[in-house]
Structure formats: C-alpha cells, structure tokens
Enzyme design. Structure first.
Site, PDB file in Angstrom:
ATOM      1  N   VAL A  39       0.818  -1.134   0.093  1.00 59.97           N
ATOM      2  CA  VAL A  39       0.032  -0.087  -0.032  1.00 59.97           C
ATOM      3  C   VAL A  39       0.931   1.256   0.071  1.00 59.97           C
ATOM      4  O   VAL A  39       0.636   2.297  -0.706  1.00 59.97           O
ATOM      5  CB  VAL A  39      -0.956  -0.058   1.124  1.00 59.97           C
ATOM      6  CG1 VAL A  39      -1.787   1.341   1.347  1.00 59.97           C
ATOM      7  CG2 VAL A  39      -1.887  -1.055   1.204  1.00 59.97           C
ATOM      8  N   GLY A  43      11.460  -6.328   5.665  1.00 61.27           N
ATOM      9  CA  GLY A  43      10.009  -6.481   4.954  1.00 61.27           C
ATOM     10  C   GLY A  43       9.706  -5.433   4.201  1.00 61.27           C
ATOM     11  O   GLY A  43       8.396  -5.261   3.664  1.00 61.27           O
ATOM     12  N   ASP A  52      -7.034   2.027   4.952  1.00 59.32           N
ATOM     13  CA  ASP A  52      -8.270   0.996   5.239  1.00 59.32           C
ATOM     14  C   ASP A  52      -8.860   1.378   6.728  1.00 59.32           C
ATOM     15  O   ASP A  52      -9.417   0.656   7.335  1.00 59.32           O
ATOM     16  CB  ASP A  52      -7.399  -0.296   5.375  1.00 59.32           C
ATOM     17  CG  ASP A  52      -6.922  -0.936   4.305  1.00 59.32           C
ATOM     18  OD1 ASP A  52      -7.469  -0.584   3.187  1.00 59.32           O
ATOM     19  OD2 ASP A  52      -5.937  -1.581   4.307  1.00 59.32           O
ATOM     20  N   PRO A  99      10.955   0.352   9.031  1.00 59.36           N
ATOM     21  CA  PRO A  99      12.152  -0.471   9.093  1.00 59.36           C
ATOM     22  C   PRO A  99      12.403  -1.260   7.733  1.00 59.36           C
ATOM     23  O   PRO A  99      11.544  -1.346   7.172  1.00 59.36           O
ATOM     24  CB  PRO A  99      11.514  -1.749  10.297  1.00 59.36           C
ATOM     25  CG  PRO A  99      10.582  -0.885  11.032  1.00 59.36           C
ATOM     26  CD  PRO A  99       9.900  -0.071   9.913  1.00 59.36           C
TER      27      PRO A  99
END
Length: 204
Positions: free
Chosen positions: A34, A57, A119, A54
């Site tokens: 996103v 990921g 969201d 971070p």
C-alpha cells in the site's frame, strides 16, 4: 424565489480537489504494498517524500525507490518527534498495526496535519480514488471509501470511452495558453486571450 430550480443537496460526499504538493514534504509511514502505491502517487505529483519504515520487510518497489534516492528514507519505527517538522504538509500511514495508526492519526489532529490512515475511513482527512492518467489529464473516481474495486471498474469504463491521444491534445492546449499569457498578460486581457484561443482552434 420558491419557483426557482436549484440543485438538491446530496450530503455524504467528499470535496474532490487536485491537491498541489509539488516540492512539499509528505510523510509516509510503512513500507509495504500500500505504501508503494502511495509513494508512486506522491512522486508523480512531484512531492518530497519522507519514508519511515524498518528495512526488514520492505516491499520491492519501495526498496527500489529508496535505492534510487527518490525518497528520504529513515530505517526505524515512527516516533512522535517525526511530526515536529513544520514543513510536513500531510501524513499517510500504511502499517499493519491499527493501534499505532490511530496514535499517529491523533498526533496529526493535534498538529492540524492532514492524514490518511490506510483502510480506516473514519481516520482519513482525504481518500485516494481510482485514477486514470494520460499526460496532464487525470480523472479520479471516488467511492468515499465504500468500494475501491467498484471505483476501479468505473474508472476503466470511463477511460475506454476517451479519444486516443487526448492527453497529448490537452498538453498542446496548455502550451498554447502559456503563449497567449505572454502575448497578452494581465487579468484584464483575459477576453482577448480567449478570442485568440478560439480563433487558433478554428484554424487548427
């Protein structure tokens, strides 16, 4: 006055605007898929993107933007002090931690910074719609957070009805308008510019 026909009020909508963020700082929190979409939209609008997430990921596209120096990157978790820069125009969060997102939203409210919490429609000062882009032409379809997939369907149908090369034609119109402003500067010469513009279109 009672016989006048005026538009009926239809509440519950959004004020759809073309927000100019060129050279303005926008803070993005999160580095997933996103966030990648948000960052692309911002870079297309020539914003100065500050990204906090971070490194572990990171979405491949987000990592690419960082490697190319297209964003100012901070490899860390969000801290309240990240909002201390008065030049930050808006904040967008795209993290999988609802509580952290709500904390950021509340901090933005305190500092009167416009925010979009992915969201979570109630915690959004603005929404992202489905956008068709062809050069200077941008068409946005918004469902006010109710049905993003439906917005995509409507956007594709609208785009399919547009003439080919419409973006190029609009770019030429913009170039012509700039030339006319040089030839006839000043607001009072607006009517003259309009006459020249209409004449040029007839001769084209």
């Amino acid at each position: 006055m009672a016989d006048e026909k005026f538009p009926e009020i239809q509440g519950g909508g959004s004020l759809i605007l073309a927000w100019q963020v060129r050279n303005k700082k926008v803070l993005v929190v999160g580095g997933g898929e996103v966030a990648a979409g948000r960052i692309l939209n911002l870079l297309n609008a020539d914003a100065k993107v500050i990204l906090i997430s971070p490194r572990d990921g990171l979405n491949p596209e987000v990592a690419y933007r960082i490697e190319r120096g297209q964003v100012t990157y901070h490899d860390k978790l969000f801290e309240p002090s990240d909002l201390d820069d008065p030049a930050i125009t808006m904040v967008m969060t795209a993290v999988d931690d609802p509580e952290a997102s709500t904390r950021i939203w509340k901090l933005c409210k305190e500092k009167r910074i416009a925010a979009n919490i992915a969201d979570v429609p109630p915690e959004c000062d603005f929404y992202f719609g489905s956008v068709h882009r062809d050069g200077p032409l941008q068409i946005m379809v918004s469902t006010n957070g109710n049905g993003p997939k439906m917005a995509n369907i409507v956007r594709r149908r609208i785009a399919a009805t547009l003439p080919p090369n419409i973006g190029e034609a609009i770019a030429k119109v913009g170039a012509l308008r700039k030339k006319l402003r040089v030839l006839a500067p000043g607001d009072e010469q607006g009517p003259k510019r309009m006459k020249w513009y209409v004449l040029s279109r007839k001769l084209a």
